[in-house]
Enzyme design. Sequence first.
Site, mmCIF file in Angstrom:
data_model
loop_
_atom_site.group_PDB
_atom_site.id
_atom_site.type_symbol
_atom_site.label_atom_id
_atom_site.label_comp_id
_atom_site.label_asym_id
_atom_site.label_seq_id
_atom_site.Cartn_x
_atom_site.Cartn_y
_atom_site.Cartn_z
ATOM 1 N N ASP A 44 34.845 53.210 66.140
ATOM 2 C CA ASP A 44 35.530 54.309 65.479
ATOM 3 C C ASP A 44 35.163 55.493 66.369
ATOM 4 O OD1 ASP A 44 35.962 56.686 63.991
ATOM 5 O OD2 ASP A 44 36.199 55.453 62.212
ATOM 6 N N HIS A 45 36.076 55.895 67.233
ATOM 7 C CA HIS A 45 35.656 56.807 68.308
ATOM 8 C C HIS A 45 35.153 58.151 67.770
ATOM 9 C CE1 HIS A 45 39.767 58.387 67.991
ATOM 10 N NE2 HIS A 45 39.360 59.465 68.643
ATOM 11 N N HIS A 49 38.508 57.015 60.298
ATOM 12 C CA HIS A 49 37.767 58.212 60.729
ATOM 13 C C HIS A 49 37.355 59.098 59.543
ATOM 14 C CE1 HIS A 49 39.259 56.821 64.484
ATOM 15 N NE2 HIS A 49 40.462 57.338 64.384
HETATM 16 O O1 LIG Z 1 42.506 56.964 66.191
HETATM 17 C C1 LIG Z 1 43.318 57.833 66.402
HETATM 18 O O2 LIG Z 1 42.881 59.042 66.781
HETATM 19 C C2 LIG Z 1 43.738 59.941 67.468
HETATM 20 C C3 LIG Z 1 43.076 61.314 67.383
HETATM 21 O O3 LIG Z 1 41.861 61.252 68.066
HETATM 22 P P1 LIG Z 1 41.273 62.547 68.789
HETATM 23 O O4 LIG Z 1 39.972 62.106 69.314
HETATM 24 O O5 LIG Z 1 42.266 62.955 69.833
HETATM 25 O O6 LIG Z 1 41.173 63.588 67.724
HETATM 26 C C4 LIG Z 1 45.124 59.969 66.855
HETATM 27 O O7 LIG Z 1 45.990 60.762 67.661
HETATM 28 C C5 LIG Z 1 45.669 58.566 66.781
HETATM 29 O O8 LIG Z 1 46.923 58.574 66.120
HETATM 30 C C6 LIG Z 1 44.721 57.658 66.037
HETATM 31 O O9 LIG Z 1 45.136 56.309 66.185
#
Ligand SMILES: O=C1O[C@H](COP(=O)(O)O)[C@@H](O)[C@H](O)[C@H]1O
Length: 503
Positions: free
Chosen positions: A178-179, A241
């Site tokens: 979960d980045h 997230h």
């Molecule tokens: O996991 C996801 O995250 C991105 C947003 O990540 P960020 O680090 O750029 O805030 C989102 O654009 C994408 O739809 C989603 O799958």
Amino acid sequence: MTEQKQALFTIFGATGDLAKRKLYPSLFRLFKKGELADNFAVIGTARRQWTDSFYHEVVLDSIKDLMHSKTEAENFASHFYYQSHDVNDAEHYVNLKNLGERLKAQYKTAGNQVFFLAMAPQFFGVIAEHLKSENILTGEGFERIVIEKPFGNSYATAKTLNDSLSKVFTEEQIFRIDHYLGKEMIQSVSAVRFANPIFESLWNNRHIDNVQITFAEFIGVEERGGYYETSGALKDMIQNHVLQVLSLIAMEKPEKFDEAHIVKEKVKALKAMRQYSSQEALENFIRGQYIAGKFDGENYLGYREEDSVAPDSRTETFAAGKFLIDNERWAGVPFYVRSGKRMTEKGTRINIVFKKEAENLFADNCDDQPVQNVLTIYIQPTEGFSLSVNGKAAGQGFHLEPLRLSFRHDSEFLGNSPEAYEKLFLDVLNGDGTNFSHWEEAARAWELIDVIREAWDGDTSDMPTYTARSMGPQAAFDLLKKDGNEWAWQPDLWYKERGYYEK
Ligand SMILES: O=C1O[C@H](COP(=O)(O)O)[C@@H](O)[C@H](O)[C@H]1O
Ligand SMILES: NC(=O)C1=CN([C@@H]2O[C@H](COP(=O)(O)OP(=O)(O)OC[C@H]3O[C@@H](n4cnc5c(N)ncnc54)[C@H](OP(=O)(O)O)[C@@H]3O)[C@@H](O)[C@H]2O)C=CC1
């Protein structure tokens, strides 16, 4: 001195977007810092017929924006090997094993292996099975598998996926990315809570009025319409997230600050969250879809006009709702969440809104109402905290003035701060799963989300809309209004006052 890690990485989906945009640059950052040096090798695999030298060009291109010398970059790329094949084909794994055995010896990787599945989840089971049946897993060193979201698209599909992985890997060997958990300020949430007695002592329903979590994106669906149509904001952002962040805010203080204790507390918090009935889900969650809009002279398409999106699509590009947690600490405190695409601006932040003082001591001295104290944790694009407080306006008489105590990391620090995937890669190498999603967390999150999804799917009323570059449909504001609250962050008002929507 940094001790270099020893490992053979196998990246499935090596020709894809994720590998190029995130994985290769992250590995390069670790290489530049000496975490990876002589004792690592990478096998990239996918169906495309690439040669090693073409693969090196791809890797070099993916790291071109990171400062480096040509020699350093070429040295890094020389650790990469490409193997073309279809993951459904058993022969593929024989070739992978042979190449792997050779590289393990050549690079002295101590038998450690990391498998990164940068591919669609339907392939996870077949890959895991073959890694076992073809004896690629040898038990010599550590063997870890890293997978990306989406982890299923409902509780049932996530369970099937988890069951297939669990036949081969133990929970400790599975790293579900979960980045957001790799982001600096998400990791800071626990520091703010537990290293500051002033906050820790107030972190409960006696002092906190409500909690607001916003994940706003300025971008639209871009080229990912195909994927997004099967997902929507609820599954794309809230299930993973947002609920991860919520559980970090809501959890009890862990006995120790380590993976086992933190996960235990996060799971307890998720399990204490109220499981809505279908009717309650409709009352507490709202959705919306962006429509065409003009902002600062630029015209934006509506979601239904985007590539790979059905002209009558009912996929939500915005979701907002109220979660409740039925435990002693949080009873009666709404946790409002919202996330969407094509919102006013990019901003991920947490607002902890403290209760108002019951009596205003200054009521006889001035008409000014004290503002509610709000602790804001800025996740991105800026990173830091602020606390809104009341002070006396300087000068004659007595007037209250809202003030903000604020800290933001400086740009030099941000430039050097490790990117989320880099941190997460290092955690995998160190066997630390703290900043990854665990099965019990994912499972509970799906239980909470499934009921909302099903309630929405059964609701055939018109899809609420919001104009591109706004903060979501009116229903998102009404949701808080009916509790006597409002969103602490409303950037659209600032732009409205300055005429950005008319330009
Ligand atoms: O996991 C996801 O995250 C991105 C947003 O990540 P960020 O680090 O750029 O805030 C989102 O654009 C994408 O739809 C989603 O799958
Ligand atoms: N891109 C991103 O930023 C993010 C991606 N994810 C997830 O990561 C995963 C990968 O995403 P992304 O890189 O964007 O996807 P891509 O479609 O760009 O890449 C998919 C990869 O899988 C390979 N592939 C497909 N079928 C096979 C097969 N039968 N055998 C071997 N290789 C195959 C493709 O290569 P080839 O065609 O050469 O076989 C390609 O390398 C997905 O699950 C996605 O949801 C999650 C968060 C963010």
